[in-house]
Motif scaffolding. Structure first.
Motif, PDB file in Angstrom:
ATOM      1  N   ARG A 169       0.861  -1.181   0.000  1.00 26.54           N
ATOM      2  CA  ARG A 169       0.000   0.000   0.000  1.00 26.54           C
ATOM      3  C   ARG A 169       0.898   1.233   0.000  1.00 26.54           C
ATOM      4  O   ARG A 169       2.024   1.205   0.515  1.00 26.54           O
ATOM      5  N   ARG A 170       0.385   2.301  -0.585  1.00 30.73           N
ATOM      6  CA  ARG A 170       1.143   3.549  -0.572  1.00 30.73           C
ATOM      7  C   ARG A 170       0.169   4.726  -0.578  1.00 30.73           C
ATOM      8  O   ARG A 170      -0.968   4.610  -1.041  1.00 30.73           O
ATOM      9  N   THR A 171       0.647   5.842  -0.047  1.00 30.40           N
ATOM     10  CA  THR A 171      -0.168   7.054   0.009  1.00 30.40           C
ATOM     11  C   THR A 171       0.524   8.175  -0.753  1.00 30.40           C
ATOM     12  O   THR A 171       1.751   8.234  -0.834  1.00 30.40           O
ATOM     13  N   GLU A 172      -0.299   9.037  -1.316  1.00 34.39           N
ATOM     14  CA  GLU A 172       0.216  10.173  -2.087  1.00 34.39           C
ATOM     15  C   GLU A 172      -0.625  11.399  -1.750  1.00 34.39           C
ATOM     16  O   GLU A 172      -1.850  11.400  -1.958  1.00 34.39           O
ATOM     17  N   ARG A 173       0.013  12.422  -1.190  1.00 37.70           N
ATOM     18  CA  ARG A 173      -0.695  13.656  -0.875  1.00 37.70           C
ATOM     19  C   ARG A 173      -0.950  14.420  -2.166  1.00 37.70           C
ATOM     20  O   ARG A 173      -0.039  14.667  -2.960  1.00 37.70           O
ATOM     21  N   ARG A 174      -2.192  14.816  -2.383  1.00 36.30           N
ATOM     22  CA  ARG A 174      -2.568  15.498  -3.611  1.00 36.30           C
ATOM     23  C   ARG A 174      -2.602  17.012  -3.388  1.00 36.30           C
ATOM     24  O   ARG A 174      -2.633  17.472  -2.239  1.00 36.30           O
ATOM     25  N   PRO A 175      -2.569  17.802  -4.473  1.00 31.24           N
ATOM     26  CA  PRO A 175      -2.503  19.259  -4.324  1.00 31.24           C
ATOM     27  C   PRO A 175      -3.618  19.861  -3.476  1.00 31.24           C
ATOM     28  O   PRO A 175      -3.413  20.887  -2.810  1.00 31.24           O
ATOM     29  N   ASP A 176      -4.795  19.236  -3.469  1.00 33.40           N
ATOM     30  CA  ASP A 176      -5.908  19.789  -2.693  1.00 33.40           C
ATOM     31  C   ASP A 176      -5.866  19.371  -1.222  1.00 33.40           C
ATOM     32  O   ASP A 176      -6.778  19.680  -0.451  1.00 33.40           O
ATOM     33  N   GLY A 177      -4.815  18.634  -0.827  1.00 31.84           N
ATOM     34  CA  GLY A 177      -4.682  18.200   0.569  1.00 31.84           C
ATOM     35  C   GLY A 177      -5.225  16.817   0.837  1.00 31.84           C
ATOM     36  O   GLY A 177      -4.951  16.235   1.891  1.00 31.84           O
ATOM     37  N   SER A 178      -6.001  16.274  -0.099  1.00 35.40           N
ATOM     38  CA  SER A 178      -6.511  14.915   0.073  1.00 35.40           C
ATOM     39  C   SER A 178      -5.380  13.921  -0.161  1.00 35.40           C
ATOM     40  O   SER A 178      -4.288  14.277  -0.620  1.00 35.40           O
ATOM     41  N   VAL A 179      -5.649  12.665   0.148  1.00 32.33           N
ATOM     42  CA  VAL A 179      -4.635  11.622   0.032  1.00 32.33           C
ATOM     43  C   VAL A 179      -5.168  10.502  -0.858  1.00 32.33           C
ATOM     44  O   VAL A 179      -6.290  10.014  -0.658  1.00 32.33           O
ATOM     45  N   LEU A 180      -4.361  10.114  -1.833  1.00 32.28           N
ATOM     46  CA  LEU A 180      -4.697   8.964  -2.673  1.00 32.28           C
ATOM     47  C   LEU A 180      -4.029   7.741  -2.062  1.00 32.28           C
ATOM     48  O   LEU A 180      -2.807   7.689  -1.908  1.00 32.28           O
ATOM     49  N   LEU A 181      -4.843   6.760  -1.698  1.00 34.92           N
ATOM     50  CA  LEU A 181      -4.362   5.524  -1.083  1.00 34.92           C
ATOM     51  C   LEU A 181      -4.487   4.398  -2.107  1.00 34.92           C
ATOM     52  O   LEU A 181      -5.591   4.099  -2.575  1.00 34.92           O
ATOM     53  N   THR A 182      -3.369   3.778  -2.460  1.00 30.08           N
ATOM     54  CA  THR A 182      -3.346   2.663  -3.397  1.00 30.08           C
ATOM     55  C   THR A 182      -3.034   1.394  -2.624  1.00 30.08           C
ATOM     56  O   THR A 182      -2.048   1.346  -1.879  1.00 30.08           O
ATOM     57  N   VAL A 183      -3.870   0.361  -2.784  1.00 33.20           N
ATOM     58  CA  VAL A 183      -3.733  -0.865  -1.991  1.00 33.20           C
ATOM     59  C   VAL A 183      -3.846  -2.078  -2.907  1.00 33.20           C
ATOM     60  O   VAL A 183      -4.757  -2.162  -3.739  1.00 33.20           O
ATOM     61  N   GLU A 184      -2.933  -3.027  -2.729  1.00 27.28           N
ATOM     62  CA  GLU A 184      -3.008  -4.278  -3.472  1.00 27.28           C
ATOM     63  C   GLU A 184      -4.189  -5.117  -2.976  1.00 27.28           C
ATOM     64  O   GLU A 184      -4.571  -5.057  -1.799  1.00 27.28           O
ATOM     65  N   ALA A 185      -4.747  -5.905  -3.882  1.00 27.19           N
ATOM     66  CA  ALA A 185      -5.996  -6.612  -3.600  1.00 27.19           C
ATOM     67  C   ALA A 185      -5.893  -7.591  -2.437  1.00 27.19           C
ATOM     68  O   ALA A 185      -6.876  -7.836  -1.734  1.00 27.19           O
ATOM     69  N   GLY A 186      -4.710  -8.169  -2.215  1.00 28.76           N
ATOM     70  CA  GLY A 186      -4.578  -9.188  -1.178  1.00 28.76           C
ATOM     71  C   GLY A 186      -4.334  -8.663   0.211  1.00 28.76           C
ATOM     72  O   GLY A 186      -4.232  -9.449   1.165  1.00 28.76           O
ATOM     73  N   GLU A 187      -4.264  -7.348   0.382  1.00 22.13           N
ATOM     74  CA  GLU A 187      -4.051  -6.782   1.717  1.00 22.13           C
ATOM     75  C   GLU A 187      -5.275  -7.008   2.606  1.00 22.13           C
ATOM     76  O   GLU A 187      -6.415  -6.822   2.171  1.00 22.13           O
ATOM     77  N   ASP A 188      -5.020  -7.425   3.858  1.00 27.23           N
ATOM     78  CA  ASP A 188      -6.100  -7.561   4.838  1.00 27.23           C
ATOM     79  C   ASP A 188      -6.773  -6.204   5.030  1.00 27.23           C
ATOM     80  O   ASP A 188      -6.110  -5.202   5.337  1.00 27.23           O
ATOM     81  N   TRP A 189      -8.093  -6.180   4.868  1.00 22.72           N
ATOM     82  CA  TRP A 189      -8.791  -4.897   4.862  1.00 22.72           C
ATOM     83  C   TRP A 189      -8.670  -4.173   6.200  1.00 22.72           C
ATOM     84  O   TRP A 189      -8.351  -2.968   6.241  1.00 22.72           O
ATOM     85  N   ASP A 190      -8.908  -4.846   7.300  1.00 28.18           N
ATOM     86  CA  ASP A 190      -8.868  -4.135   8.577  1.00 28.18           C
ATOM     87  C   ASP A 190      -7.466  -3.635   8.891  1.00 28.18           C
ATOM     88  O   ASP A 190      -7.311  -2.588   9.531  1.00 28.18           O
ATOM     89  N   ALA A 191      -6.442  -4.356   8.447  1.00 23.80           N
ATOM     90  CA  ALA A 191      -5.077  -3.868   8.642  1.00 23.80           C
ATOM     91  C   ALA A 191      -4.857  -2.573   7.866  1.00 23.80           C
ATOM     92  O   ALA A 191      -4.135  -1.670   8.333  1.00 23.80           O
ATOM     93  N   VAL A 192      -5.469  -2.453   6.690  1.00 26.68           N
ATOM     94  CA  VAL A 192      -5.380  -1.215   5.923  1.00 26.68           C
ATOM     95  C   VAL A 192      -6.053  -0.074   6.683  1.00 26.68           C
ATOM     96  O   VAL A 192      -5.501   1.026   6.812  1.00 26.68           O
ATOM     97  N   VAL A 193      -7.251  -0.329   7.199  1.00 30.25           N
ATOM     98  CA  VAL A 193      -7.954   0.703   7.965  1.00 30.25           C
ATOM     99  C   VAL A 193      -7.126   1.116   9.173  1.00 30.25           C
ATOM    100  O   VAL A 193      -6.945   2.316   9.448  1.00 30.25           O
TER     101      VAL A 193
END
Length: 340
Positions: free
Chosen positions: A72-96
């Motif tokens: 998983r990786r995060t990218e701060r966008r110009p408007d201050g929001s964050v784009l979170l990219t996650v591989e399909a096999g990642e445990d969902w609650d661990a991502v949260v």
């Protein structure tokens, strides 16, 4: 990509039910997932966390591709929001949990949901007033029809609706990774769900620190047997077994709670089940399966049971609601090799 000897699928599902796979492949990269599907010469079942499946006792006659991709990786966008990219096999609650630990709100109401990240858009996972549809930007898919990877398929193209999408019930489009947009701050999403607002002691629409909301959601889910615990048979389930039906207002029982759903209304399946005469702990065949002792919407495996046992119980509940209210309940889990 690692072939594994024939495996009872019960060991890979939260219900702990399901017969053997003829062949199991553990795929730890997106490329391996694609290769395993592309080269299989028999029917393919793509399996993640197994939290939303009822697998037949006969198992699967072909290849099961177990998606175990990570990253998983995060990218701060110009408007201050964050784009979170996650591989399909990642445990969902661990991502949260990781996003909350990083000071990012937005996913906290989806805490405690079992399964892998790739399943979240398929089901349009939702809980406590938040759905994936609100946060999903796009997905990367393997298109089995063309044998190609389709990158950045927009969320708007996925037909996201209540607990469904155009990906559900299909085997020709496989999610490889997802991208989600988070607001970028540490506060929760607005608290919309009345039960959660009461637990937090806030008014509907208020925000709280994401970590506070996460703990409250986990507390509520534990109280309903909805956080996995191998020692607690109430968590040996596929979560909520039936979706909340959407009906015409005239078809709704006068005393039933309801929420607007366009020109129709949505009814709580749990209320219908209870008022059709099914109590918590209602047992199915031999007591091997039963409604949860905490929450009637979950059908649970008590040990020593079978998928056939579970389906007998599911039919009993479905038919009881139909006989009492004239309303059909639809199953939320994907039924693999079996049907109601």
């Amino acid at each position: 990509m690692r072939p594994v000897p024939p495996t009872e699928l019960a060991s890979l599902t939260t219900l702990r039910l399901g017969g053997p796979a003829r062949r199991l492949v553990e795929a730890t990269t997106a490329e391996a997932v694609v290769e395993a599907i592309r080269t299989a010469d028999d029917p393919v079942l793509v399996l993640g966390g197994g939290s939303n499946l009822v697998v037949d006792d006969a198992g699967w006659p072909g290849t099961v591709v177990h998606v175990a991709t990570t990253g998983r990786r995060t990218e701060r966008r110009p408007d201050g929001s964050v784009l979170l990219t996650v591989e399909a096999g990642e445990d969902w609650d661990a991502v949260v949990a990781a996003t909350v630990a990083d000071g990012l709100g937005g996913l906290e109401c989806l805490s405690g949901i079992p399964g892998r990240t790739g399943a979240t858009p398929v089901q349009n996972v939702g809980a406590y007033g938040v759905e994936i549809a609100e946060l999903l930007v796009d997905v990367d898919l393997y298109d089995r029809r063309t044998g190609t990877v389709r990158a950045h398929v927009p969320a708007a193209d996925l037909g996201l609706a209540y607990r469904t999408s155009t990906l559900k019930g299909r085997d020709d489009a496989v999610v490889l990774r997802v991208r989600l947009a988070l607001p970028g701050g540490g506060d929760s999403a607005p608290i919309r769900y009345a039960e959660l607002a009461r637990t937090l002691g806030v008014q509907a629409g208020e925000r709280v620190p994401a970590a506070v909301a996460r703990e409250a959601v986990l507390e509520l889910r534990r109280g309903k047997g909805m956080v996995l615990d191998a020692a607690d048979h109430d968590t040996w389930s596929a979560g909520s077994f039936f979706t909340n039906p959407v009906v015409d207002e005239a078809a709704a029982p006068d005393s039933a709670p309801r929420w607007p759903a366009g020109e129709r209304v949505k009814l709580p399946a749990a209320w219908l089940i209870q008022h059709a005469g099914f109590a918590r702990g209602h047992a199915g065949p031999g007591g091997r399966v039963a409604l949860s002792t905490k929450h009637v919407l979950a059908l649970t495996h008590r040990g020593g049971g079978s998928a056939a046992d579970l389906l007998v119980l599911a039919r009993e509940v479905r038919d009881g609601v139909r006989a009492t209210f004239g309303i059909d309940l639809a199953p939320e889990p994907v039924l693999v090799g079996c049907r109601l």
